[in-house]
Scaffold this active site. Structure first.
Site, PDB file in Angstrom:
ATOM      1  N   HIS A  14      26.960  37.701  32.616  1.00 53.04           N
ATOM      2  CA  HIS A  14      27.917  38.092  33.691  1.00 53.04           C
ATOM      3  C   HIS A  14      29.301  37.595  33.277  1.00 53.04           C
ATOM      4  CE1 HIS A  14      29.001  38.455  38.185  1.00 53.04           C
ATOM      5  NE2 HIS A  14      30.116  38.182  37.537  1.00 53.04           N
ATOM      6  N   HIS A  16      33.731  38.538  33.151  1.00 50.94           N
ATOM      7  CA  HIS A  16      34.921  39.350  33.443  1.00 50.94           C
ATOM      8  C   HIS A  16      35.888  39.243  32.277  1.00 50.94           C
ATOM      9  CE1 HIS A  16      33.859  39.847  37.722  1.00 50.94           C
ATOM     10  NE2 HIS A  16      33.305  38.663  37.559  1.00 50.94           N
ATOM     11  N   LYS A 100      26.421  47.668  38.716  1.00 47.61           N
ATOM     12  CA  LYS A 100      26.816  46.528  39.542  1.00 47.61           C
ATOM     13  C   LYS A 100      27.049  46.935  40.985  1.00 47.61           C
ATOM     14  CE  LYS A 100      28.364  42.505  40.697  1.00 47.61           C
ATOM     15  NZ  LYS A 100      28.927  41.344  40.032  1.00 47.61           N
ATOM     16  N   HIS A 137      26.095  41.419  43.538  1.00 45.03           N
ATOM     17  CA  HIS A 137      26.911  40.341  44.125  1.00 45.03           C
ATOM     18  C   HIS A 137      26.361  40.118  45.524  1.00 45.03           C
ATOM     19  CE1 HIS A 137      30.728  37.969  44.690  1.00 45.03           C
ATOM     20  NE2 HIS A 137      30.250  38.054  45.913  1.00 45.03           N
ATOM     21  N   HIS A 175      25.041  35.082  39.915  1.00 44.22           N
ATOM     22  CA  HIS A 175      25.673  33.829  40.338  1.00 44.22           C
ATOM     23  C   HIS A 175      25.103  33.310  41.653  1.00 44.22           C
ATOM     24  CE1 HIS A 175      28.066  36.787  42.471  1.00 44.22           C
ATOM     25  NE2 HIS A 175      28.880  37.029  41.482  1.00 44.22           N
ATOM     26  N   ASP A 248      30.078  34.153  34.747  1.00 43.17           N
ATOM     27  CA  ASP A 248      31.051  34.661  35.724  1.00 43.17           C
ATOM     28  C   ASP A 248      32.446  34.151  35.378  1.00 43.17           C
ATOM     29  OD1 ASP A 248      32.028  36.104  37.862  1.00 43.17           O
ATOM     30  OD2 ASP A 248      31.478  34.609  39.361  1.00 43.17           O
TER      31      ASP A 248
HETATM   32  C1  NCD Z   1      35.423  37.451  40.206  1.00 45.58           C
HETATM   33  C2  NCD Z   1      36.715  38.061  39.662  1.00 45.58           C
HETATM   34  O1  NCD Z   1      37.732  37.361  39.645  1.00 45.58           O
HETATM   35  O2  NCD Z   1      36.708  39.218  39.242  1.00 45.58           O
HETATM   36  N1  NCD Z   1      35.729  36.278  40.963  1.00 45.58           N
HETATM   37  C3  NCD Z   1      34.885  35.273  41.257  1.00 45.58           C
HETATM   38  O3  NCD Z   1      35.271  34.377  42.020  1.00 45.58           O
HETATM   39  N2  NCD Z   1      33.680  35.195  40.752  1.00 45.58           N
HETATM   40  C4  NCD Z   1      34.677  38.464  41.003  1.00 45.58           C
HETATM   41  C5  NCD Z   1      33.256  38.095  41.274  1.00 45.58           C
HETATM   42  O4  NCD Z   1      32.414  38.115  40.372  1.00 45.58           O
HETATM   43  O5  NCD Z   1      32.938  37.790  42.421  1.00 45.58           O
HETATM   44 ZN    ZN Z   2      31.786  37.914  38.643  1.00 49.95          ZN
END
Ligand code: NCD
Ligand code: ZN
Length: 346
Positions: A14, A16, A100, A137, A175, A248
Site C-alpha cells: 500500500h 502513495h 481500491k 479503506h 492499514h 501507506d
Molecule cells: C493518504 C493520502 O495522503 O493519500 N493519507 C493517509 O493519511 N493515509 C490517503 C489514505 O490512504 O487514506
Molecule cells: Zn493510503
C-alpha cells in the site's frame, strides 16, 4: 558488534507515489528497498479506467531512478460508475493487480469514492469471478460517528455485508488500526487479509496528542489508543500470513502538514524497514520480520516471493536519518518515531 539481517527483498502492499515532481522526489525512497508496491490511485483526478492506469504506470516507469529494479502494481479507483468490462480487461491484460474502494470523503482525495455500496455490487461480483482483489479503506464517513470509532463501525455496517453478499471476493483491509480489525481478520476465511503500517505498529494516539500536537503523526485512519496498537503488533509479529506490510507512505509537502488544516498522511518510505526491524526486535520477534515484509503479501496476492535479498544492519549507536527529502520548493518531512533506531537499510 555489527549484526545483520538478510530478508527476501520486501514489497510494499500500500503506497502513495503521487505524480509529477513529487513522484520523482519520492520514488527512489521506495525503490531503494522494495521490489514491488501496490500503487494507490487517489490522484487528482483519480485513476479510474484501464487507460488511466496504463498512463500512470508509464509515468512511474519514466520516473524510475537509473538501474532500479521495481515493479509498480497498479490499482483502479472504484467509483459508482466503474465499468466492469473495462476493469476485467485491465486485469486480464496484467495492467492492474487490484481495485481500491474508498468510501466517499474518507481521506485525502477520496471525493469520487463510493457513497452507495449497492451500486458497486455488480462490479464486485465481476471481480470475484475473475479473481481480482479489492483493497478497502475501512472507515465510515458518517459525521455522527466519532473518528476513533470509524473503523469498527465500517466492519459491521459495510465490510461484513459486502463480504456476505460477495463471498468469493478476495479482500484486503488496508492499514488496519484496531483490535476490532485484527479480530475480524482472524475470524474470517483465508480470502481476507490485512495490511499494517509502520506508524500504527509504533505509535498510539498519545504520541500524537500529548504534550503538543504532532502533525507528522496525523494520518487516516487516525492513530488509536495503546491497546489497539498492542493488538496490531501482536498480529504483525505472530507469523499469521494474513497480516503483511503496507506502509501507506503518503507524502505531503511539509507546509501542508504544518498548517492550520493538516493533510493526512505519514511519509515513512525512507525509514520503514529500519523502523520495523527496531519494532520487531523490541518485541522479541525479529525472526517474524521477513514473513511480514516479504512473504505473506506475495502469498496473498498469488505472486512469487522476490528472489533478490535486502540486508539490514544493526549499529551500536542510534542511526540518524534525513529529516526531509527535497522536492523543489516543497520538501517532505520524513517520519521519525520518537525513539532511537539502531537498524538501517542500505
Ligand atoms: C493518504 C493520502 O495522503 O493519500 N493519507 C493517509 O493519511 N493515509 C490517503 C489514505 O490512504 O487514506
Ligand atoms: Zn493510503
Amino acid at each position: 558488534m555489527t549484526q545483520t539481517l538478510t530478508l527476501a527483498r520486501p514489497d510494499d502492499w500500500h503506497l502513495h507515489l503521487r505524480d509529477g515532481a513529487m513522484l520523482k522526489a519520492v520514488l527512489p525512497e521506495t525503490t531503494r528497498h522494495f521490489a514491488r508496491a501496490i500503487i494507490m490511485p487517489n490522484l487528482v483526478p483519480p485513476v479510474v479506467t484501464g487507460a488511466d492506469a496504463r498512463a500512470y504506470k508509464a509515468r512511474i516507469e519514466a520516473a524510475l531512478p537509473e538501474g532500479a529494479h521495481f515493479t509498480p502494481l497498479m490499482t483502479l479507483y472504484l467509483t459508482e460508475e466503474t465499468d466492469p468490462e473495462d476493469l476485467a480487461a485491465a486485469y486480464a491484460a496484467g495492467l492492474i493487480t487490484a481495485v481500491k474502494l474508498y468510501p466517499a470523503g474518507a481521506t485525502t482525495n477520496s471525493a469520487s469514492g463510493v457513497a452507495d455500496f449497492a451500486r458497486v455490487q455488480p462490479v464486485l461480483e465481476r471481480m470475484a469471478e475473475i479473481g481480482c482483489p479489492l483493497c478497502v479503506h475501512g472507515e465510515v464517513t458518517d459525521r455522527s460517528i466519532d473518528i476513533f470509532d470509524r473503523e469498527a463501525v465500517f466492519i459491521d455496517r459495510v465490510l461484513d455485508p459486502i463480504r456476505r453478499a460477495v463471498p468469493g471476493l478476495r479482500v484486503i483491509m488496508e492499514h488496519i488500526t484496531t483490535k476490532d480489525g485484527v479480530d475480524y481478520v482472524r475470524a474470517s476465511p483465508e480470502n481476507l487479509g490485512a495490511t499494517l503500517t509502520v506508524q500504527h505498529l509504533m505509535l498510539d494516539r498519545n504520541d500524537m496528542l500529548v504534550g503538543g500536537m504532532r502533525p507528522h503523526y496525523y494520518c487516516l485512519p487516525i492513530l488509536k489508543r495503546r491497546d489497539h496498537r498492542d493488538a496490531l503488533l501482536a498480529a504483525a509479529t505472530s507469523g499469521d500470513a494474513r497480516f503483511f506490510l503496507g506502509t501507506d507512505s503518503a507524502p505531503h509537502p511539509t507546509h501542508a502538514k504544518e498548517s492550520e488544516c493538516c493533510s493526512a498522511g505519514c511519509f515513512t518510505a525512507p525509514v520503514a524497514l529500519a523502523c520495523l526491524a527496531q519494532t520487531f526486535e523490541d518485541a522479541g520477534a525479529l525472526a517474524a520480520l521477513e514473513g511480514f515484509t516479504s512473504r505473506h503479501g506475495p502469498a496473498f496476492y498469488g505472486l512469487p516471493v522476490n528472489s533478490e535479498t535486502l540486508t539490514l544492519t544493526r549499529s551500536d549507536s542510534p542511526v540518524h536519518f534525513p529529516a526531509q527529502i527535497a522536492n523543489g520548493a516543497d520538501p517532505v518531512t520524513v517520519f521519525t518515531p520518537g525513539r532511537p533506531i539502531y537498524w538501517s537499510a542500505p
